[in-house]
Design a protein around this motif. Structure first.
Motif, PDB file in Angstrom:
ATOM      1  N   ASN A 190       0.827  -1.205   0.000  1.00  0.00           N
ATOM      2  CA  ASN A 190       0.000   0.000   0.000  1.00  0.00           C
ATOM      3  C   ASN A 190       0.865   1.260   0.000  1.00  0.00           C
ATOM      4  OD1 ASN A 190      -1.626   2.192   1.827  1.00  0.00           O
ATOM      5  ND2 ASN A 190      -2.958   1.080   0.419  1.00  0.00           N
ATOM      6  N   ASN A 191       0.448   2.246  -0.789  1.00  0.00           N
ATOM      7  CA  ASN A 191       1.219   3.477  -0.932  1.00  0.00           C
ATOM      8  C   ASN A 191       1.239   4.326   0.340  1.00  0.00           C
ATOM      9  OD1 ASN A 191      -1.403   3.226  -2.320  1.00  0.00           O
ATOM     10  ND2 ASN A 191      -1.417   5.449  -2.220  1.00  0.00           N
ATOM     11  N   GLU A 192       0.214   4.223   1.170  1.00  0.00           N
ATOM     12  CA  GLU A 192       0.137   5.097   2.340  1.00  0.00           C
ATOM     13  C   GLU A 192       0.726   4.456   3.592  1.00  0.00           C
ATOM     14  OE1 GLU A 192      -3.396   7.310   2.689  1.00  0.00           O
ATOM     15  OE2 GLU A 192      -3.751   7.232   0.537  1.00  0.00           O
ATOM     16  N   ALA A 214       1.930  -3.321  -8.342  1.00  0.00           N
ATOM     17  CA  ALA A 214       3.154  -3.516  -7.534  1.00  0.00           C
ATOM     18  C   ALA A 214       4.006  -2.247  -7.508  1.00  0.00           C
ATOM     19  CB  ALA A 214       3.945  -4.692  -8.090  1.00  0.00           C
ATOM     20  N   VAL A 215       3.367  -1.107  -7.730  1.00  0.00           N
ATOM     21  CA  VAL A 215       4.097   0.163  -7.820  1.00  0.00           C
ATOM     22  C   VAL A 215       4.931   0.438  -6.568  1.00  0.00           C
ATOM     23  CG1 VAL A 215       3.721   2.673  -7.853  1.00  0.00           C
ATOM     24  CG2 VAL A 215       2.587   1.208  -9.516  1.00  0.00           C
ATOM     25  N   GLN A 216       4.376   0.112  -5.394  1.00  0.00           N
ATOM     26  CA  GLN A 216       5.104   0.413  -4.156  1.00  0.00           C
ATOM     27  C   GLN A 216       5.960  -0.768  -3.698  1.00  0.00           C
ATOM     28  OE1 GLN A 216       5.344   3.367  -2.805  1.00  0.00           O
ATOM     29  NE2 GLN A 216       3.717   4.445  -3.889  1.00  0.00           N
ATOM     30  N   ALA A 260       8.448   3.644 -13.028  1.00  0.00           N
ATOM     31  CA  ALA A 260       9.870   3.945 -12.786  1.00  0.00           C
ATOM     32  C   ALA A 260      10.098   5.031 -11.751  1.00  0.00           C
ATOM     33  CB  ALA A 260      10.536   4.343 -14.101  1.00  0.00           C
ATOM     34  N   HIS A 261       9.171   6.004 -11.664  1.00  0.00           N
ATOM     35  CA  HIS A 261       9.488   7.150 -10.795  1.00  0.00           C
ATOM     36  C   HIS A 261       9.386   6.820  -9.310  1.00  0.00           C
ATOM     37  CE1 HIS A 261       5.433   8.859  -9.563  1.00  0.00           C
ATOM     38  NE2 HIS A 261       5.030   8.091 -10.555  1.00  0.00           N
ATOM     39  N   LYS A 262       8.958   5.589  -8.989  1.00  0.00           N
ATOM     40  CA  LYS A 262       8.933   5.197  -7.581  1.00  0.00           C
ATOM     41  C   LYS A 262      10.240   4.537  -7.159  1.00  0.00           C
ATOM     42  CE  LYS A 262       4.493   6.283  -7.402  1.00  0.00           C
ATOM     43  NZ  LYS A 262       3.847   7.268  -6.578  1.00  0.00           N
ATOM     44  N   PHE A 263      11.128   4.251  -8.128  1.00  0.00           N
ATOM     45  CA  PHE A 263      12.414   3.636  -7.739  1.00  0.00           C
ATOM     46  C   PHE A 263      13.586   4.369  -8.407  1.00  0.00           C
ATOM     47  CE2 PHE A 263      10.215   0.805 -10.802  1.00  0.00           C
ATOM     48  CZ  PHE A 263      11.115   0.775 -11.868  1.00  0.00           C
TER      49      PHE A 263
HETATM   50  C1  LIG Z   1       0.088   2.054  -5.487  1.00  0.00           C
HETATM   51  C2  LIG Z   1       0.151   2.998  -6.655  1.00  0.00           C
HETATM   52  N1  LIG Z   1      -0.413   2.646  -7.813  1.00  0.00           N
HETATM   53  C3  LIG Z   1      -0.383   3.436  -8.891  1.00  0.00           C
HETATM   54  C4  LIG Z   1       0.236   4.666  -8.850  1.00  0.00           C
HETATM   55  C5  LIG Z   1       0.242   5.508 -10.083  1.00  0.00           C
HETATM   56  O1  LIG Z   1       1.534   5.531 -10.661  1.00  0.00           O
HETATM   57  P1  LIG Z   1       1.869   6.507 -11.852  1.00  0.00           P
HETATM   58  O2  LIG Z   1       2.261   7.801 -11.247  1.00  0.00           O
HETATM   59  O3  LIG Z   1       3.006   5.855 -12.579  1.00  0.00           O
HETATM   60  O4  LIG Z   1       0.666   6.605 -12.705  1.00  0.00           O
HETATM   61  C6  LIG Z   1       0.837   5.091  -7.659  1.00  0.00           C
HETATM   62  C7  LIG Z   1       1.437   6.441  -7.559  1.00  0.00           C
HETATM   63  O5  LIG Z   1       1.296   7.128  -6.540  1.00  0.00           O
HETATM   64  C8  LIG Z   1       0.792   4.241  -6.526  1.00  0.00           C
HETATM   65  O6  LIG Z   1       1.358   4.582  -5.366  1.00  0.00           O
END
Ligand SMILES: Cc1ncc(COP(=O)(O)O)c(C=O)c1O
Length: 393
Positions: free
Chosen positions: A152-154, A179-181, A202-205
């Motif tokens: 989870n992102n938060e 799997a962004v986070q 990519a911008h998360k890593f």
């Molecule tokens: C869990 C999750 N999914 C999706 C996204 C969206 O990613 P993007 O900015 O590449 O669209 C984010 C970005 O905050 C995220 O944290």
């Protein structure tokens, strides 16, 4: 000193990644689909980036990894194309997601509901995750897709993806994970879990913004979202963004090599921060530390509005967040905290601190100092906190 603790919103591009991308904005600009030498040069760079991504995710040769403009696109693609392929033109009518998915999943689900799709939003437990048996109990013979995030992102809480994948396989239901986070923060091994589709960004890593991808197990069918030329085998049209793809490949390689040593370092700093902040009275951290991504801490401070805290931290040159970047301009309660069962007052006090491999001990110590000062100042002027204080004679 400027301190950035909002790495779940986005990360600094690693200088090594910038360096690798630069030539592809200059002399190496050929379209990788062209047959001349300008094209073959960039095609070679593309092939290297594809290899880096397959290796980092441990994808098999038979699988597809398709580059997209962002994870929002990848998530939209899976949900809308499963609707098209299996619901509109099939006999299924049901999608299962968790109630704490990113808005790129939840808003797409609301759109699909307007088209007549039945969507179940699964509740989370007090740790903020969906348990595998909950997923199992909501799958029916008309379920086309389960989409549950890896982390989870938060809160940073990690979901039981292996177990959920097994359940979906047994039930013959497609499984997508956002799997962004997770990618670049914890091991993501696609041979060890059963996942049909996986989104990353990519911008998360420490890669560039505006580039992401979708992994597709066994190159299985999924109608394209973007029709056009034969780019990416016709699965996602649009001339390939070579500089960004090169950047993403290297960023993924850098984030996943030596991951256990890097994440131990990040975890130690996060725990130092968490331990210090937990010494303040009436503060709560969401989720068990052992099951969280190593960089994340969602803390709530009774009597201190999240926005007030952000303001004080910002004045101390510290970037943090009250929740996901997309929602942080609204003065709304943290939806994940509400889902976990926090009362509305507490859900307005959530502050997310997310570290990266570039975070230093000196920065963490400066944040601890600034945080303590801000809590003292904001509680002194908080009418709601005054009410919960014991009265002294
Ligand atoms: C869990 C999750 N999914 C999706 C996204 C969206 O990613 P993007 O900015 O590449 O669209 C984010 C970005 O905050 C995220 O944290």
């Amino acid at each position: 000193m400027e301190i950035y603790l909002d790495n779940n919103a986005t990360t600094m591009v690693d200088p090594k990644v910038v360096e690798a991308m630069v030539p592809f904005f200059g002399q190496m600009y050929g379209n990788p689909n062209s047959l001349h030498k300008f094209g073959t040069q960039t095609h070679a760079a593309l092939t290297k980036a594809v290899d880096q991504v397959y290796k980092a995710l441990n994808a098999a040769d038979a699988d597809d990894v398709i580059f997209t403009s962002c994870a929002t696109e990848s998530n939209n693609w899976v949900l809308k194309s499963v609707w098209l392929d299996h619901i509109m033109h099939g006999h299924k009518n049901h999608i299962v997601v968790s109630e704490v998915e990113h808005p790129s999943v939840l808003t797409t689900c609301r759109f699909l509901e307007e088209q007549g799709v039945k969507v179940t939003y699964l509740p989370v437990n007090d740790q903020g995750i969906v348990e595998a048996h909950t997923v199992k109990s909501f799958i029916t013979d008309r379920t086309a897709l389960v989409s549950i995030m890896w982390a989870n992102n938060e809160t940073g809480m990690i979901f039981p993806i292996k177990e959920i994948g097994e359940i979906c396989r047994e039930k013959g239901v497609l499984f997508h994970t956002d799997a962004v986070q997770a990618v670049g923060k914890i091991p993501v091994d696609l041979q060890a879990v059963h996942v049909d589709f996986l989104s990353f960004s990519a911008h998360k890593f420490h890669g560039p913004k505006g580039i992401g991808g979708l992994y597709i197990r066994n190159s299985q069918a999924l109608s394209p979202l973007l029709h056009g030329g034969e780019h990416m085998g016709g699965r996602r049209s649009g001339t390939l963004n070579v500089p960004y793809i090169v950047g993403m490949g290297l960023a993924m390689e850098l984030a996943t090599q030596n991951m256990s040593a890097t994440s131990a370092k990040i975890r130690a700093l996060r725990d130092r921060l968490e331990d210090a902040l937990l010494q303040l009275p009436d503060v709560f951290v969401v989720g068990n530390r052992a099951n969280r991504t190593p960089n994340t801490l969602l803390i709530s401070i009774r009597g201190v509005e999240g926005e007030g805290m952000l303001w004080d931290l910002n004045n101390a040159h510290i970037g943090a967040s009250t929740g996901s970047a997309c929602a942080s301009e609204d003065l709304e309660a943290n939806t994940v905290m509400l889902a976990i069962g926090a009362d509305s007052e507490l859900a307005h006090t959530g502050i997310r601190l997310s570290l990266s491999r570039f975070t230093t001990e000196a920065e963490v110590d400066a944040v601890i100092d600034a945080f303590k000062k801000a809590v003292g100042r904001l509680r002194a002027i908080s009418s709601s906190y005054a009410k919960v204080q014991p009265t002294h004679s």
